[in-house]
Motif scaffolding. Structure first.
Motif, PDB file in Angstrom:
ATOM      1  N   GLN A 126       0.967  -1.340  -0.023  1.00 53.33           N
ATOM      2  CA  GLN A 126       0.129  -0.016   0.031  1.00 53.33           C
ATOM      3  C   GLN A 126       0.876   1.221   0.093  1.00 53.33           C
ATOM      4  O   GLN A 126       0.565   2.227  -0.752  1.00 53.33           O
ATOM      5  CB  GLN A 126      -0.869  -0.073   1.195  1.00 53.33           C
ATOM      6  CG  GLN A 126      -2.087  -0.927   1.099  1.00 53.33           C
ATOM      7  CD  GLN A 126      -2.828  -1.515   2.500  1.00 53.33           C
ATOM      8  OE1 GLN A 126      -2.487  -0.711   3.477  1.00 53.33           O
ATOM      9  NE2 GLN A 126      -3.562  -2.373   2.441  1.00 53.33           N
ATOM     10  N   TYR A 129       2.444   1.709  -3.412  1.00 53.98           N
ATOM     11  CA  TYR A 129       1.208   2.280  -4.241  1.00 53.98           C
ATOM     12  C   TYR A 129       1.055   4.010  -3.991  1.00 53.98           C
ATOM     13  O   TYR A 129       1.120   4.532  -5.006  1.00 53.98           O
ATOM     14  CB  TYR A 129      -0.008   1.689  -4.081  1.00 53.98           C
ATOM     15  CG  TYR A 129      -1.361   1.870  -4.957  1.00 53.98           C
ATOM     16  CD1 TYR A 129      -1.389   1.290  -5.963  1.00 53.98           C
ATOM     17  CD2 TYR A 129      -1.916   3.147  -4.643  1.00 53.98           C
ATOM     18  CE1 TYR A 129      -2.314   1.717  -7.053  1.00 53.98           C
ATOM     19  CE2 TYR A 129      -3.034   3.496  -5.465  1.00 53.98           C
ATOM     20  CZ  TYR A 129      -3.180   2.685  -6.492  1.00 53.98           C
ATOM     21  OH  TYR A 129      -4.414   2.911  -7.577  1.00 53.98           O
ATOM     22  N   PHE A 209      -2.948  -2.363  -7.321  1.00 58.68           N
ATOM     23  CA  PHE A 209      -2.066  -2.624  -8.503  1.00 58.68           C
ATOM     24  C   PHE A 209      -2.859  -3.469  -9.486  1.00 58.68           C
ATOM     25  O   PHE A 209      -3.503  -4.331  -9.177  1.00 58.68           O
ATOM     26  CB  PHE A 209      -0.834  -3.364  -8.150  1.00 58.68           C
ATOM     27  CG  PHE A 209       0.269  -2.379  -7.546  1.00 58.68           C
ATOM     28  CD1 PHE A 209       0.951  -1.736  -8.278  1.00 58.68           C
ATOM     29  CD2 PHE A 209       0.353  -2.494  -5.938  1.00 58.68           C
ATOM     30  CE1 PHE A 209       1.917  -0.652  -7.611  1.00 58.68           C
ATOM     31  CE2 PHE A 209       1.344  -1.441  -5.659  1.00 58.68           C
ATOM     32  CZ  PHE A 209       2.176  -0.655  -6.046  1.00 58.68           C
ATOM     33  N   LYS A 246       0.216   1.178 -11.477  1.00 59.35           N
ATOM     34  CA  LYS A 246      -0.700   1.979 -10.595  1.00 59.35           C
ATOM     35  C   LYS A 246      -1.601   2.772 -11.415  1.00 59.35           C
ATOM     36  O   LYS A 246      -0.984   3.585 -12.343  1.00 59.35           O
ATOM     37  CB  LYS A 246       0.032   3.122  -9.797  1.00 59.35           C
ATOM     38  CG  LYS A 246      -0.719   3.854  -8.945  1.00 59.35           C
ATOM     39  CD  LYS A 246      -0.235   4.893  -7.978  1.00 59.35           C
ATOM     40  CE  LYS A 246      -0.837   5.895  -7.302  1.00 59.35           C
ATOM     41  NZ  LYS A 246      -0.131   6.768  -6.447  1.00 59.35           N
TER      42      LYS A 246
END
Length: 247
Positions: A126, A129, A209, A246
Motif C-alpha cells: 500500500q 502504491y 495494482f 498503478k
C-alpha cells in the motif's frame, strides 16, 4: 522482520557476496520488467547492501534506496560512496516523509520474503502504491513458493538454494531457513517466511495494482564454472517476478 537482519553479524554475512541465483536468475528478469530506467525516479525498497540499487543506478535511474536496518545502510553507503544514491532509514510498512506520487518505478527484490505477517506485506504494498506516480510500476521478486517445498536433501550438492521448511505449501507464515550459495564465499544462511503465490498476488491487487506481467525465470548467461550447480534451476522454478501498474 527477521531478527538476524538487524544484527551486525547477520547483516555482514548477508552482504559478503551477491547470491549466484539472484545474479543469473532473478536479476535478469527484474531488469527486463523494469524497462527503460534512464532518468527515471526509482525506489528500491528493502535495499540491504544496495546490490539492486547500484544496478538500477547503472541503468540510468535516479535511485532512492530504503531499508529498516542502519547496519545494512552503513554497509551500502561505504561500499561505493561515490554513487549518487539517496539512502533513507525507514520501515517499509510506513514510508513517513516520502511524498505521494513521487516515483516512476519501485523495486522490491526479495523484501516480501522477510515479512512475517500478511498485514505487514499489505502495508508495504500500500505504501509502495502511494508513493508511485499514476502509471508508475512496481516489480517484486519472491522465492517461488513451490521451490520452498523442496527439502535440503533433494537438492544437488553443492546447492544453489536449499530450504528447511515450510511444513506444507499452504502453511502461510511458516519460517524457512535457506542455504544460498554466494558468488565467492560459499553458503549464506538466511531465515525467511513462506507465503503462497495467492497470498502475495492478493495483497498486491488489494493494494490497487493491476498485474501486467509475471515471470518464472530460468537461468540466463550463467558462466561455465557455475553451470553444474544451476542444472536444477532449468527444470524447477526458483523465483517469481511480478509487475503491476498503478492506474
Amino acid at each position: 522482520m527477521v531478527e538476524w537482519y538487524l544484527e551486525q553479524q547477520g547483516a555482514e554475512q548477508y552482504c559478503r557476496s551477491p547470491r549466484l541465483s539472484n545474479e543469473y536468475i532473478a536479476w535478469p528478469a527484474v531488469k527486463d520488467l523494469c524497462g527503460d530506467l534512464s532518468g527515471k525516479n526509482v525506489l528500491d525498497l528493502g535495499t540491504a547492501a544496495a546490490e539492486t540499487a547500484k544496478k538500477l543506478y547503472a541503468l540510468g535511474a535516479h535511485c532512492t534506496a530504503i531499508d529498516i536496518s542502519p547496519i545494512m545502510l552503513d554497509i551500502a553507503q561505504k561500499s561505493i560512496p561515490t554513487l549518487d544514491i539517496t539512502y533513507l532509514l525507514r520501515d517499509c510498512t510506513n514510508l513517513h516523509g516520502v511524498a505521494d506520487n513521487q516515483f516512476d518505478k519501485a523495486v522490491l527484490n526479495f523484501l516480501l520474503c522477510d515479512i512475517n505477517t500478511k498485514d505487514k506485506i499489505s502495508s508495504i504494498l500500500q505504501e509502495t502504491y502511494r508513493v508511485l506516480k499514476p502509471g508508475g510500476k512496481a516489480v517484486f521478486t519472491i522465492h517461488h513458493p513451490l521451490q520452498c517445498m523442496l527439502p535440503v536433501e533433494e537438492i544437488k550438492t553443492p546447492p544453489l538454494v536449499s530450504n528447511m521448511g515450510p511444513s506444507n505449501y499452504f502453511s502461510s507464515g511458516d519460517e524457512v531457513i535457506r542455504k544460498i550459495r554466494t558468488v565467492k564465499f560459499g553458503i549464506a544462511n538466511v531465515k525467511n517466511y513462506h507465503w503462497t503465490l495467492e497470498d502475495y498476488v492478493t495483497c498486491f491487487v488489494d493494494a490497487g495494482f493491476l498485474v501486467d506481467a509475471i515471470r518464472e525465470p530460468k537461468p540466463k548467461d550463467v558462466p561455465c564454472e557455475f553451470q553444474k550447480i544451476f542444472e536444477l534451476a532449468y527444470s524447477l522454478p526458483f523465483y517469481v517476478v511480478v509487475r503491476g501498474i498503478k492506474p
